[in-house]
Design an enzyme around this catalytic site. Structure first.
Site, PDB file in Angstrom:
ATOM      1  N   CYS A 224       0.815  -1.228   0.000  1.00  7.91           N
ATOM      2  CA  CYS A 224       0.000   0.000   0.000  1.00  7.91           C
ATOM      3  C   CYS A 224       0.838   1.263   0.000  1.00  7.91           C
ATOM      4  O   CYS A 224       0.309   2.353  -0.217  1.00  7.91           O
ATOM      5  CB  CYS A 224      -0.935   0.008   1.214  1.00  7.91           C
ATOM      6  SG  CYS A 224      -2.012  -1.436   1.301  1.00  7.91           S
TER       7      CYS A 224
ATOM      8  N   CYS B 218       0.430   2.956   6.096  1.00 11.88           N
ATOM      9  CA  CYS B 218       0.766   1.597   6.531  1.00 11.88           C
ATOM     10  C   CYS B 218       0.656   0.658   5.341  1.00 11.88           C
ATOM     11  O   CYS B 218      -0.053   0.934   4.370  1.00 11.88           O
ATOM     12  CB  CYS B 218      -0.173   1.147   7.648  1.00 11.88           C
ATOM     13  SG  CYS B 218      -1.920   1.157   7.178  1.00 11.88           S
TER      14      CYS B 218
ATOM     15  N   HIS C 152      -9.535   3.015  -1.590  1.00 16.35           N
ATOM     16  CA  HIS C 152      -8.114   2.683  -1.436  1.00 16.35           C
ATOM     17  C   HIS C 152      -7.659   1.654  -2.466  1.00 16.35           C
ATOM     18  O   HIS C 152      -7.560   0.473  -2.171  1.00 16.35           O
ATOM     19  CB  HIS C 152      -7.863   2.164  -0.013  1.00 16.35           C
ATOM     20  CG  HIS C 152      -6.491   1.635   0.221  1.00 16.35           C
ATOM     21  ND1 HIS C 152      -5.357   2.240  -0.277  1.00 16.35           N
ATOM     22  CD2 HIS C 152      -6.058   0.539   0.915  1.00 16.35           C
ATOM     23  CE1 HIS C 152      -4.284   1.532   0.093  1.00 16.35           C
ATOM     24  NE2 HIS C 152      -4.688   0.503   0.813  1.00 16.35           N
TER      25      HIS C 152
END
Length: 427
Positions: A94, A414, A384
């Site tokens: 990510c 994160c 996301h």
């Protein structure tokens, strides 16, 4: 005489992204290459750089098909840039989007290049299923056989289960647990309540809805596949509606993570243009903000550290290196993989023992002003797409600083694998 180069300012000049949408819906059968190419093309067109030769292009994706092995270079060739512009692929889960921007920034700062693009894309809607290794092994061994009988003997080793396609899943190989499972463990350790998580999600939606109503995203998000904005933003959500949702990961009666306070599977892409001040002046491009520094960290989640707690370390490193405190920022962009993960991070920074034993500080980093956090909405409201979130945040934060006229912003993301990426942007 020394020819040593000194680091120079890195200007953030523009950003573009697709609307973010729920996986398996609007962008079904749309590849990462198509998403990424459309995004970089929009960025190139809005900055009038069609046919321009850039120093480098760094792009990435997490959910990646084998055919995307040279995604960045293929994107360059399809996006309208000079075909002599190089490109390379990056993947840090990510954190990929922020990683690509940081790498391009470092190349510009060192004088290796004058300009570049960083960004990322992800789609769960175009993932190819692959057959098990056993099938491939048998087929390759059969090809080596010199006789028909030998080949048929090898084919006889095939089993029905070898013909069942496998699809990637977002699960930690070393624990067998999903990010949601790990976050449930984190919120229990840090005693984060369901109500607090829902409240953070509620504010994310309210902030995103207000930003869209004000036209903030008009020049950041381009129309794509019939969409004009992110589909997840819910201006009508309430704490009552969020409270009615059932747990999504822990079904034993103690689960607090729901579809409302966790990010959905998302498709989308983003890209950011960076350059030296000389490049910006030459191309007559206004400087939105400057990319100052970035840091990377990891935690030993296999032995019990929280999977998504690594950004606490990356941010602490950044603060120490830049002689700053956690309160020295006008905006905080803390990626909302889960509301619970954000709240664990904030609570850890407020905890003196954690900061002393885990971060090497002699006191707690302290609290932040929540009114300065994710003020244009976060991942819970916007979505996301794993590798696209970093570019989305960098572009939005840079515009916020440009509108303010001055200031400093902190980015914290994160990632899977127990890693974190953080950055500082200033104007």
């Amino acid at each position: 005489m020394s020819n040593r180069k000194t680091m120079r300012p890195v200007a953030i000049l523009a950003g573009s992204r697709t609307p973010f949408t729920k996986s398996f819906t609007n962008y079904s059968r749309t590849s990462n290459r198509e998403l990424m190419t459309a995004t970089v093309r929009d960025l190139v067109d809005k900055t009038q750089l069609r046919g321009a030769l850039l120093g480098d292009v760094s792009l990435g994706a997490v959910m990646k098909n084998a055919s995307d092995w040279n995604l960045a270079r293929e994107t360059v060739l399809g996006a309208g840039l000079d075909p002599h512009t190089p490109g390379y692929d990056v993947q840090r889960a990510c954190g990929t989007g922020l990683e690509t921007v940081a790498q391009i920034a470092l190349k510009i700062a060192s004088g290796q290049i004058e300009s570049g693009i960083g960004g990322g894309t992800d789609t769960n809607s175009d993932i190819a299923g692959v057959l098990p290794h056993e099938f491939s092994w048998i087929m390759m061994e059969a090809q080596k056989e010199k006789t028909l009988g030998g080949r048929l003997k090898k084919f006889a080793e095939l089993k029905l289960q070898y013909l069942k396609p496998r699809f990637p899943n977002v699960q930690e190989p070393r624990t067998g647990k999903s990010m949601g499972d790990h976050t449930e463990m984190m919120v229990k350790d840090w005693m984060i309540t369901r109500e607090a998580q829902d409240e953070l999600a509620y504010h994310s939606h309210q902030n995103a809805a207000k930003a869209y109503a004000e036209g903030f995203y008009k020049d950041l998000v381009f129309d794509f596949k019939g969409l004009k904005q992110d589909i997840f933003v819910r201006p009508d959500t309430t704490m009552e509606k969020l409270a009615k949702l059932k747990p999504a990961f822990d079904f034993n009666g103690t689960g607090t993570l729901t579809a409302g306070n966790s990010t959905p599977l998302t498709d989308g892409a983003s890209a950011v243009l960076l350059g030296s001040e000389e490049f910006a002046k030459e191309k007559n491009l206004p400087v939105l903000a400057y990319f100052v520094d970035a840091d990377y960290a990891a935690v030993d989640f296999v032995k019990g550290e929280g999977l998504l707690m690594a950004p606490t370390r990356a941010v602490a490193n950044l603060l120490r290196r830049n002689n700053l405190t956690l309160q020295d920022f006008d905006f905080y962009e803390i990626h909302e993989a889960f509301a619970g993960q954000v709240l664990c991070t904030l609570k850890a920074w407020e905890d003196e023992e954690y900061c002393r034993t885990q971060l090497g500080w002699d006191k707690a980093l302290g609290s932040i002003d929540r009114s300065k956090m994710n003020v244009k909405g976060g991942s819970l409201a916007l979505g996301h797409p794993f590798a696209a979130t970093g570019g989305r945040i960098v572009a939005s934060l840079s515009k916020m600083l440009a509108q303010k006229g001055s200031g400093r912003g902190l980015i914290s993301i994160c990632t899977a694998g127990g890693m974190g990426v953080a950055a500082i942007i200033e104007r």
